[in-house]
Design an enzyme around this catalytic site. Structure first.
Site, PDB file in Angstrom:
ATOM      1  N   ALA A   1       3.485   2.936 -14.231  1.00  0.00           N
ATOM      2  CA  ALA A   1       3.516   1.582 -13.690  1.00  0.00           C
ATOM      3  C   ALA A   1       2.412   1.456 -12.656  1.00  0.00           C
ATOM      4  O   ALA A   1       1.792   2.449 -12.262  1.00  0.00           O
ATOM      5  CB  ALA A   1       4.877   1.267 -13.076  1.00  0.00           C
ATOM      6  N   MET A   2       2.181   0.231 -12.197  1.00  0.00           N
ATOM      7  CA  MET A   2       1.118  -0.039 -11.232  1.00  0.00           C
ATOM      8  C   MET A   2       1.592  -1.052 -10.210  1.00  0.00           C
ATOM      9  O   MET A   2       2.147  -2.089 -10.550  1.00  0.00           O
ATOM     10  CB  MET A   2      -0.123  -0.557 -11.973  1.00  0.00           C
ATOM     11  CG  MET A   2      -1.288  -0.877 -11.067  1.00  0.00           C
ATOM     12  SD  MET A   2      -1.831   0.575 -10.146  1.00  0.00           S
ATOM     13  CE  MET A   2      -2.439  -0.192  -8.664  1.00  0.00           C
ATOM     14  N   GLU A   3       1.334  -0.725  -8.927  1.00  0.00           N
ATOM     15  CA  GLU A   3       1.920  -1.462  -7.817  1.00  0.00           C
ATOM     16  C   GLU A   3       1.123  -2.663  -7.371  1.00  0.00           C
ATOM     17  O   GLU A   3       1.240  -3.086  -6.216  1.00  0.00           O
ATOM     18  CB  GLU A   3       2.088  -0.512  -6.621  1.00  0.00           C
ATOM     19  CG  GLU A   3       0.775  -0.099  -5.935  1.00  0.00           C
ATOM     20  CD  GLU A   3       0.192   1.212  -6.439  1.00  0.00           C
ATOM     21  OE1 GLU A   3      -0.637   1.813  -5.733  1.00  0.00           O
ATOM     22  OE2 GLU A   3       0.570   1.620  -7.548  1.00  0.00           O
ATOM     23  N   ASN A   4       0.318  -3.299  -8.228  1.00  0.00           N
ATOM     24  CA  ASN A   4      -0.477  -4.451  -7.826  1.00  0.00           C
ATOM     25  C   ASN A   4       0.321  -5.398  -6.934  1.00  0.00           C
ATOM     26  O   ASN A   4       1.489  -5.686  -7.207  1.00  0.00           O
ATOM     27  CB  ASN A   4      -0.939  -5.230  -9.065  1.00  0.00           C
ATOM     28  CG  ASN A   4      -1.355  -4.336 -10.191  1.00  0.00           C
ATOM     29  OD1 ASN A   4      -2.347  -3.638 -10.114  1.00  0.00           O
ATOM     30  ND2 ASN A   4      -0.572  -4.332 -11.256  1.00  0.00           N
TER      31      ASN A   4
ATOM     32  N   GLU B   1       7.304   1.734  -7.211  1.00  0.00           N
ATOM     33  CA  GLU B   1       6.277   0.683  -7.164  1.00  0.00           C
ATOM     34  C   GLU B   1       6.602  -0.356  -6.093  1.00  0.00           C
ATOM     35  O   GLU B   1       5.700  -0.878  -5.441  1.00  0.00           O
ATOM     36  CB  GLU B   1       6.123   0.029  -8.539  1.00  0.00           C
ATOM     37  CG  GLU B   1       5.831   0.992  -9.678  1.00  0.00           C
ATOM     38  CD  GLU B   1       4.654   1.921  -9.415  1.00  0.00           C
ATOM     39  OE1 GLU B   1       3.741   1.551  -8.660  1.00  0.00           O
ATOM     40  OE2 GLU B   1       4.653   3.040  -9.971  1.00  0.00           O
TER      41      GLU B   1
ATOM     42  N   HIS C   1       5.600   0.910  -2.703  1.00  0.00           N
ATOM     43  CA  HIS C   1       4.147   0.861  -2.495  1.00  0.00           C
ATOM     44  C   HIS C   1       3.710  -0.405  -1.762  1.00  0.00           C
ATOM     45  O   HIS C   1       2.610  -0.445  -1.207  1.00  0.00           O
ATOM     46  CB  HIS C   1       3.414   0.906  -3.840  1.00  0.00           C
ATOM     47  CG  HIS C   1       2.948   2.263  -4.240  1.00  0.00           C
ATOM     48  ND1 HIS C   1       2.265   3.104  -3.394  1.00  0.00           N
ATOM     49  CD2 HIS C   1       3.031   2.930  -5.424  1.00  0.00           C
ATOM     50  CE1 HIS C   1       1.953   4.221  -4.026  1.00  0.00           C
ATOM     51  NE2 HIS C   1       2.416   4.159  -5.252  1.00  0.00           N
TER      52      HIS C   1
END
Length: 885
Positions: free
Chosen positions: A268-271, A304, A307
């Site tokens: 996953a990505m914490e944008n 995430e 973050h």
């Protein structure tokens, strides 16, 4: 071979950027074939940087530049220089607006970095350096800007348009398209940018923060997956409340969005405000997801979200500081999972992961410090060392400071550095400033690679009633680090009397004894002597309780000592570790001598643990699980692939035979009688039940086969179904073949379930597994362009099936090298990660070494090899002595 040998990037060469970007306006005209990106950047010279000649070099890759302008003046081609990786402007003003227009091609982006197509949607992945594939930019984490993003697309094809921050505009356009604008009020580095365009549905909920703010929570998925988001939503709400209570961190935007995509290189990505997830970490329903999936979703959702503060509001100055955000956030998600589940079981799971992945990394050619000093390709440093060992460094600081001071130190960190890009030294300095402690020596953990070994000797003096420990640190050389310095670490210890009761501990020279229980001792030197006084009987030490430091302890426990710890130790990690040492001893004897008898007292200890009604069932399942083949190999000077496989299978069979009635009883006592729920207690019961069934199936018990068939046919949840399928494939003969066919017929339309179907076959211990796996490459459901599918088949075979991957004929090595060479032009990140299965080739016998080296050399000889794969392959063949263990 790689035509232009990449040059390493060194931490010592860091310089502040000569220019900063304060505000970014992006306008996307979205189309999978040709997307137009217009960018307007407010640029100014950085007063903290050394003044240069006014040259601005922006990162950019695979961009078709159409126009560039400064303060409205369109530049002629002679006024700028375009290279494959950059746009250079000479003698720019101290402050100006830069406008560019480029075209990109998302449908051709198989690397899944930047803007790419996943199924029918468009999505982004910009960490670490993907934003440069979207537009020209200073694509580095210490350049933080505010963003306004406008998305334009065909409304019928892409009715949902998302980006970071809060929605500020939405309107219809005359040509069937629509426009949506988003504004993020918080400065962020470009790696946190995100956009999503697709035909998506959402579940929505709300969360009221501690200060009374109302936050909209949305999870976007493809419409047919809408009924699988409830667990993810509940996990998010639990994480938000926990972070307020445990760390005092409150969410800061009006909306928090999660999007699940099927093609994703990571978890996953914490944008900022718009987290993009691999769909396996969002979608869960009892019939399609296992207990492990439910727990994974809860942990990754939390990670995430956490973050938002430990990574977004405060980010890393440069990529060498990656563990600043990842190590801290892994620690935070581990603590969350421990608080909402079983702390002892969670700690065992974290240690098992560390020892299975990070410890081997520390003894490989890719060994590197938590804060690396150099890299060729930053994607190769998203490693267990940066994440999991980095989390252990945070945990040690929490242990050294204690809960109250650690919380004050993290509060200081969040306050002092909000909105900044900082370093691991800045984090440690907050620990020092609050506690008044000097952690200069502790910083070596960040800069020094390798796993410390603690060699511990004990002596009891009955006449003086003293118990002494001599503790020696040892750290083997690692690539580029032949000499090491001693580390500062906490050692948690208790002493148990012959009845398993904890003794009060008093060190020589101390006025009073403390309460019975755990004592935290601090080691700083290569050699430390400790003497406990007023010890009435020879004790059994419970060492490294809670795994208080990421080290490998060596202590000469007697079997009776280990049995006492297994029965009585109150620390979950220590009980598990005692059982594992006992198992390892038995297996080591069986590896060396195939005719060796399994000691009766070992079987009785296993029986006693199996029938213990007091132990947490999830912990008991961990305690009674045999060490993995990979772990056993890591304990050997030269890995005996075949001996390990044979001994482990034999011990499973013997335990199944001798404990058949107890195992049948455990199976029946823990069968599900209620509706499925992923609660800690229910998860523990299923784990113990399926462990018992595994031992029974290994023994060839006819009743077990009947139970396994019935469980597979009637399973009310995926945990039981996949456990039964795996056992039938390994031990059920024709039953396994028919079960695989039935499973595929039922779940052929469910990609995440079919990933499990591939993985079961890839990890099977059956002879001929490589041929089956090779054949599955041609299966209609397999695609090299889907990272989840590659991991479930190729990755599972090469990393989770050591006996078949390391077959003596080298077929597994050829198979992996072929896949790496196929994948490298498509997705270099995945290719390089798969290749790591070969880098510890020096650990094996001469025949296997030669075969592995041949395949690594074949990969290096390929034309146009990516820097990702080149770095791993070249380091694997560097002429360095194999690090001692």
């Amino acid at each position: 071979m790689y035509r232009d040998t990449p040059h390493p990037i060194h931490r010592r060469d860091y310089r502040p950027p000569e220019f900063l970007i304060d505000h970014v306006e992006l306008r996307f005209d979205l189309d999978p074939d040709r997307t137009r990106v217009e960018a307007s950047l407010e640029v100014r010279r950085n007063p903290a940087a050394t003044r240069g000649d006014g040259t601005l070099r922006l990162h950019g890759e695979q961009l078709d530049l159409e126009e560039v302008a400064i303060d409205g003046h369109r530049l002629a081609p002679a006024e700028y220089r375009v290279e494959p990786d950059s746009l250079t402007l000479q003698r720019v003003p101290d402050r100006f607006r830069l406008d560019t227009r480029v075209r990109i091609h998302p449908n051709l982006n198989t690397a899944l970095e930047g803007l790419y197509q996943s199924g029918d949607m468009l999505c982004t992945q910009c960490e670490a350096e993907g934003f440069r594939r979207i537009t020209y930019f200073l694509d580095r984490p210490d350049v933080m800007a505010r963003y306004r993003t406008t998305l334009i697309a065909d409304k019928g094809r892409f009715p949902v348009l998302l980006s970071n921050g809060n929605r500020v505009e939405e309107r219809e356009l005359v040509d069937g398209r629509h426009l949506v604008s988003w504004e993020d009020p918080f400065p962020k580095p470009s790696y946190l940018f995100a956009l999503i365009a697709g035909d998506l549905s959402a579940i929505e909920d709300r969360f009221t923060t501690a200060s009374g703010r109302d936050v909209v929570l949305q999870i976007f998925v493809e419409p047919h997956n809408l009924d699988r988001c409830d667990h993810a939503m509940q996990s998010l709400k639990k994480a938000m409340r926990w972070d307020e209570e445990r760390f005092g961190r409150e969410y800061d935007l009006d909306v928090y969005m999660i999007v699940a995509v099927s093609h994703f290189n990571m978890g996953a990505m914490e944008n900022k405000g718009l987290n993009v997830f691999n769909d396996k970490f969002v979608l869960a329903r009892a019939d399609t997801a296992t207990d492990e999936d439910f727990q994974g979703i809860e942990g990754v959702i939390a990670h995430e979200y956490f973050h938002n503060w430990s990574g977004n509001r405060i980010t890393c100055r440069d990529w060498f500081q990656l563990s600043l955000k990842e190590g801290f956030t892994v620690y935070r998600d581990q603590e969350f999972s421990a608080d909402v589940g079983s702390r002892g079981v969670k700690r065992v799971a974290d240690v098992r992961l560390l020892q299975a992945h990070q410890f081997p990394e520390d003894s490989s050619p890719m060994a590197h410090p938590v804060r690396p000093d150099s890299y060729f390709e930053i994607n190769n440093f998203y490693t267990a060392t940066v994440y999991n060992k980095g989390a252990e460094l945070v945990r040690m600081q929490a242990t050294l400071l204690g809960p109250e001071l650690f919380r004050k130190a993290t509060d200081l960190y969040f306050t002092r550095h909000d909105g900044q890009a900082v370093t691991t030294d800045d984090f440690v300095r907050c620990m020092e400033d609050v506690s008044g402690r000097d952690l200069m020596q502790f910083r070596r953990w960040y800069s020094q690679a390798g796993t410390p070994h603690l060699h511990i000797e004990a002596a009891y003096d009955a006449e003086r009633a003293t118990y002494s420990l001599l503790i020696r640190q040892a750290i083997a050389p690692t690539p580029g680090e032949p000499d090491k310095d001693p580390l500062h670490l906490p050692l948690a210890i208790a002493l148990l009397d012959p009845q398993g009761r904890e003794l009060a501990l008093r060190l020589e020279g101390e006025p009073n004894a403390g309460e019975p229980g755990t004592r935290i001792l601090e080691l700083r030197d290569w050699e430390t002597r400790l003497c406990f006084v007023d010890v009435p009987v020879r004790p059994v030490p419970s060492l490294l309780r809670g795994f208080s430091a990421p080290v490998q302890p060596r202590f000469d426990y007697g079997d009776d000592d280990l049995l006492l710890l297994l029965r009585h130790d109150s620390d979950g990690y220590s009980r598990w570790n005692a059982a594992r040492i006992l198992m390892q001893r038995v297996l080591s004897t069986m590896i060396a001598d195939p005719e060796a008898e399994v000691p009766g007292r070992f079987v009785e200890a296993f029986r006693g643990a199996l029938t213990d009604p007091e132990t947490d069932k999830a912990l008991l399942a961990e305690v009674l699980t045999l060490p993995s083949e990979s772990f056993l190999g890591d304990q050997m000077e030269t890995v005996d692939v075949d001996g390990i496989h044979r001994a482990r299978n034999t011990l499973r069979e013997i335990l199944g035979e001798r404990l058949v009635e107890e195992l049948l009883s455990v199976y029946r006592d823990n069968a599900d009688v209620e509706r499925y729920a992923p609660t800690p207690d229910a998860i523990g019961r299923r784990a113990l039940k399926n462990l018992a069934l595994g031992y029974l199936m290994a023994a060839g018990d006819a009743r077990a086969l009947t139970l396994c068939r019935a469980q597979f046919a009637g399973a009310g949840n995926m945990t039981d179904a996949i456990a039964a399928l795996r056992l039938l494939v390994d031990h059920g003969g024709e039953d396994g073949t028919s079960a695989l066919e039935a499973f595929h017929r039922r779940w052929s339309k469910e990609p995440l379930v079919i990933d499990k179907w591939f993985s079961v076959q890839a990890t099977s211990s059956r002879a001929g597994t490589l041929g089956i796996v090779t054949g599955l490459l041609q299966h209609p459901d397999f695609s090299l362009r889907n990272p989840n599918r590659v991991r479930s088949l190729v990755g599972a075979f090469c990393t989770a099936n050591p006996a078949r991957f390391h077959a003596r004929d080298g077929g597994g090595y050829r198979f992996l090298a072929d896949r790496v060479l196929e994948l490298d032009p498509l997705n270099p990140q995945i290719a390089a990660r798969l290749l790591k299965a070969l880098i510890r080739w020096r650990r094996y016998d001469a025949g296997r070494q030669a075969l592995m080296r041949t395949e690594i050399e074949r990969i290096l000889a390929a034309e146009e090899l990516s820097s990702d794969t080149f770095e791993v392959a070249s380091k694997a063949l560097e002429d360095t002595e194999h690090p001692a263990r």
